[in-house]
Design an enzyme around this catalytic site. Structure first.
Site, PDB file in Angstrom:
ATOM      1  N   ASP A 409      -1.487  -3.718 -10.363  1.00  0.00           N
ATOM      2  CA  ASP A 409      -1.206  -4.083  -8.973  1.00  0.00           C
ATOM      3  C   ASP A 409      -0.705  -2.851  -8.211  1.00  0.00           C
ATOM      4  OD1 ASP A 409      -0.761  -5.681  -6.752  1.00  0.00           O
ATOM      5  OD2 ASP A 409       1.215  -6.332  -7.420  1.00  0.00           O
ATOM      6  N   GLU A 412      -3.190   0.742  -4.463  1.00  0.00           N
ATOM      7  CA  GLU A 412      -4.002   1.243  -3.319  1.00  0.00           C
ATOM      8  C   GLU A 412      -3.832   2.757  -3.157  1.00  0.00           C
ATOM      9  OE1 GLU A 412      -1.983  -1.471  -3.210  1.00  0.00           O
ATOM     10  OE2 GLU A 412      -3.715  -2.749  -3.596  1.00  0.00           O
ATOM     11  N   ASP A 483      -2.780 -10.647  -1.755  1.00  0.00           N
ATOM     12  CA  ASP A 483      -1.764 -11.563  -1.231  1.00  0.00           C
ATOM     13  C   ASP A 483      -2.267 -12.422  -0.079  1.00  0.00           C
ATOM     14  OD1 ASP A 483      -0.283 -10.376  -3.132  1.00  0.00           O
ATOM     15  OD2 ASP A 483       0.956  -9.192  -1.774  1.00  0.00           O
TER      16      ASP A 483
HETATM   17  C1  GLC Z   1       2.164  -7.837  -4.960  1.00  0.00           C
HETATM   18  C2  GLC Z   1       1.026  -8.570  -5.644  1.00  0.00           C
HETATM   19  C3  GLC Z   1       1.487  -9.934  -6.084  1.00  0.00           C
HETATM   20  C4  GLC Z   1       2.695  -9.792  -6.972  1.00  0.00           C
HETATM   21  C5  GLC Z   1       3.805  -9.020  -6.276  1.00  0.00           C
HETATM   22  C6  GLC Z   1       4.980  -8.727  -7.190  1.00  0.00           C
HETATM   23  O1  GLC Z   1       2.479  -8.457  -3.766  1.00  0.00           O
HETATM   24  O2  GLC Z   1      -0.098  -8.641  -4.840  1.00  0.00           O
HETATM   25  O3  GLC Z   1       0.463 -10.621  -6.735  1.00  0.00           O
HETATM   26  O4  GLC Z   1       3.164 -11.058  -7.337  1.00  0.00           O
HETATM   27  O5  GLC Z   1       3.307  -7.790  -5.799  1.00  0.00           O
HETATM   28  O6  GLC Z   1       4.586  -8.009  -8.293  1.00  0.00           O
END
Ligand code: GLC
Length: 751
Positions: A409, A412, A483
């Site tokens: 995650d 980007e 998200d």
């Molecule tokens: C980001 C991710 C989400 C995750 C959060 C905490 O917002 O997109 O899926 O739960 O980070 O890690």
């Protein structure tokens, strides 16, 4: 701009065109794919997406006409003029059809705004979109014809057909509710398909710098793509139909390898599952509610102070035991790993990275620091093969604990202290590069590090999920759409986003079921699982601070609906697995817009709320609040309602009943649908029987099976069966390949 074409030369399948002001190269890769390369900043391709030599021996001819050069393969003709204007024609049916012409006219934006007006309305907070006049240093403008539709471009929001819209490729972590008008999101997939009244083609614009796509918003007569830097490097792909274009694109950028079978099961997640007890009680609750489940996801809460490659042992006293206890119940652990490494003395990942020079740097040579969840953090330089190896080797921290998959995650990469400056120094394999060039492939490189490391450590098919990616990432990872929010608009968007991701070569994807941010309602939850059970990545996930979203929290009615659709998914697992096999072999997506198979049908070119699963199932879910009937369009052929088996003639619109517990699903005549018996998790029954649901009509179907875990199938350890039905309750079964155990039984159910 380029001046007159002075000369040209040919070396093997590459033609160098010498213009007055610029040299250009055309490379014939196959009879359907030609690369156009204008070396503006480097003389070689530095592709992250295309790996290895894709040139196939192809015969073609080159001839000089009065004012142009003609390059002709078996399927394609390129006519090349002065000023490097190039037109592509297809040769299907022995008829020359102009597919794609460079635009020669003047660029005339549909509307122009006065600076003074823009400033004036800014006072109230309006930010005006100044479409047009896009003078990027790298750009290409092509003609648009009436009726042209444009698809692809990855995870972009909005409608299926991108014509008249404009987008940017700059991987962005945007926590605001995703709007149709967003220009970019987490992923950069610079590939699009133009479907014309007559013909279809694809363009893969392989440039990782910030890029711009204007699909006729500026002017109805042309579209453009371009970038802030880099080369003009694009592949023109032709084919007889849309599937051939997707196939050509994935031939170039690679295809998804077979996933492990369990990854196609149901996944439960939430940011905020922060203790051993939570996970144990979740597993128990799934059992109690009789909802099949294959994976629980561990979000950042498992870490100590959000330090990757650590575990908070206060809240998780014995992760190894927890994970193996869950596995006993059939539930696999998937852990999140973000790229940002906390700046902290004596924290091993930080210290090792500093010592080995593995983090991105500022131009003055110091390590660049921004902030993510752990606070001050540094960015591993995944473009450096040594960094990928280092990261991949450290994954043994997770494999030793019994973790089954990794969720990447914030890659980007996200940064909480403002954007990373363009000139931050990263590595591009064997040379120094900049953030401007690497940004859009940062997630891709991270996923590659994870995939390769995991494969080396376990020998199994790695299960990686990523938020950010680039073209070609499908070779290493599955994706999710980031998200989203618990909004009806986002449920609708899930369909178009997934359809376009699939057309963009990324077949294994999902959206956060129920919505990540904001709070879901019982009705929305029910409708979301009815759509989500068809997503290859079938995961319910939500944000800390939003309402919990486990299936049992919305009352009996929703729980029953939830169970019904999770069970439906488990019964269809052999079909999903076959679709993965097809995807590995041809690049076809799993979730498909109807236009992929019915491109000549005007009714499906802008159809945003129906989709196909493979070629055989058509899903027309309800994505509006309060709706209990919906209009469904069925394309040509005969279709059967999945539950009632009512017969429908295609090429027609119907009003179909869809009470809360019904997602309208239709099966094409002649379908032989492979199904599995009920299980609480994949592998609960060691060698389940195969059930074939045979629909009226003649048809054939290829079914695939292997051990669902490792790469033995690549050495032939799989079975392939060909089923044929003549439509008269008769089925012929032929084993086409034998290399794996047989089913204990094949049950045939005629519809
Ligand atoms: C980001 C991710 C989400 C995750 C959060 C905490 O917002 O997109 O899926 O739960 O980070 O890690």
């Amino acid at each position: 701009m380029f001046g007159a074409l002075l000369n040209y030369s040919q070396k093997n399948q590459t033609i160098t065109l010498q213009y007055e002001k610029q040299n250009v190269q055309l490379q014939v890769l196959t009879d359907k794919i030609v690369n156009v390369f204008v070396p503006l900043t480097s003389t070689v391709h530095r592709s992250k997406a295309v790996e290895g030599d894709k040139e196939l021996p192809t015969s073609f001819s080159l001839s000089k006409e009065a004012d142009h050069l003609v390059l002709s393969t078996e399927s394609l003709i390129c006519k090349i003029y002065d000023d490097f204007k190039i037109d592509f024609y297809s040769k299907y049916g022995n008829e020359e059809t102009l597919l794609c012409a460079d635009y020669r006219g003047q660029r005339i934006p549909r509307f122009e705004l006065q600076e003074s007006f823009i400033e004036f309305i800014k006072q109230e907070g309006h930010n005006l979109d100044t479409a047009g006049n896009q003078n990027y240093p790298v750009q290409c403008v092509k003609k648009l014809d009436k009726g042209d539709c444009i698809y692809g471009l990855g995870d972009k929001t909005g409608v299926l057909n991108k014509r008249y819209y404009e987008y940017e490729n700059w991987n962005s972590d945007i926590p605001d509710p995703h709007e149709d008008s967003f220009k970019s999101l987490y992923k950069s997939v610079p590939f699009f398909i133009t479907l014309k009244e007559k013909g279809v083609y694809g363009i893969f614009y392989d440039n990782t710098f910030k890029s711009y796509f204007n699909f006729g918003k500026e002017n109805d007569n042309y579209y453009s793509f371009g970038s802030d830097d880099g080369n003009l490097d694009y592949y023109f792909i032709c084919g007889e139909n849309m599937p051939e274009i997707v196939s050509g694109y994935t031939y170039l950028t690679g295809r998804m390898p077979m996933p492990q079978k369990w990854t196609l099961g149901y996944h439960q997640s939430r940011w905020g599952y922060d203790s051993e007890e939570t996970f144990r009680s979740l597993a128990a609750k799934f059992q109690e509610c009789r909802i099949p489940c294959d994976a629980l996801h561990f979000d950042i809460d498992y870490m100590s102070h959000y330090k990757v490659f650590t575990w908070d042992t206060e809240r998780f006293s014995d992760p190894h035991k927890l994970i193996s206890d869950l596995k006993e119940q059939g539930i696999k652990a998937v852990t999140i790993i973000d790229p940002g490494v906390k700046v902290e003395k004596d924290y091993y990942m930080y210290e090792e990275g500093v010592e080995n020079d593995y983090f991105a740097k500022s131009p003055d040579g110091s390590i660049y620091v921004n902030a993510v969840w752990p606070g001050d953090a540094v960015y591993p330089d995944f473009g450096n093969p040594d960094v990928r190896k280092w990261w991949g080797e450290h994954l043994n921290f997770y494999t030793d604990l019994g973790v089954s998959g990794i969720w990447n995650d914030m890659n980007e990469p996200a940064s909480f202290n403002g954007p990373l400056p363009d000139d931050i120094i990263f590595t591009d394999e064997d040379k120094a590069s900049t953030h401007a060039e690497i940004h859009n492939v940062y997630g891709h490189n991270m996923a590659k590090a994870t995939y390769e490391g995991w494969k080396n450590l376990t020998g199994k098919r790695p299960f990686v999920i990523t938020r950010a990616c680039y073209s070609g990432s499908q070779k290493y990872t599955t994706v999710w759409t980031g998200d989203n929010q618990s909004l009806w608009t986002h449920l609708r968007m899930a369909i178009t986003q997934q359809c376009n991701l699939g057309l963009s070569g990324i077949p294994f994807m999902g959206t956060d079921i129920g919505g990540f941010g904001a709070d879901t309602t019982p009705e929305l939850m029910a409708r979301w699982v009815e759509v989500g059970c068809f997503s290859p990545l079938f995961r319910n996930h939500c944000a800390k601070g939003s309402m919990n979203q486990e299936p049992w929290l919305f009352g009996e009615e929703v729980l029953d609906i939830y169970r019904k659709y999770v069970e439906l998914r488990y019964s269809l697992l052999p079909y999903f697995y076959d679709l993965c096999r097809e995807s590995e072999q041809t690049g076809m997506p799993i979730i498909r817009p109807l236009v992929l198979h019915y491109e000549n049908d005007e009714n499906v070119r802008n159809l945003n709320d129906e989709f196909l699963v493979g070629e055989h199932l058509l899903v027309a879910p309800v994505v509006e609040q309060g709706v209990r009937k919906r209009m469904v369009y069925l394309p040509e052929g005969v279709w059967y309602d999945y539950t009632s088996h009512t017969k429908y003639q295609g090429n027609q619109f119907y009003i179909i009943d869809a009470p809360l517990d019904v997602c309208p699903i239709f099966v094409k005549a002649g379908t032989i649908l492979p199904k599995a018996p009920a299980q609480m998790y994949v592998g609960e029954i060691e060698n389940p029987e195969l059930i074939l649901e045979v629909y009226p009509g003649a048809g054939s179907y290829t079914h695939y099976n292997d051990n669902g875990e490792d790469f033995a199938y690549r050495d032939g350890a799989y079975n392939e069966y060909l089923f044929k039905t003549d439509g008269n309750r008769h089925l012929e079964i032929t084993k086409v390949h034998e290399g794996y155990r047989d089913y204990p039984d094949i049950v045939i159910n005629y519809v």
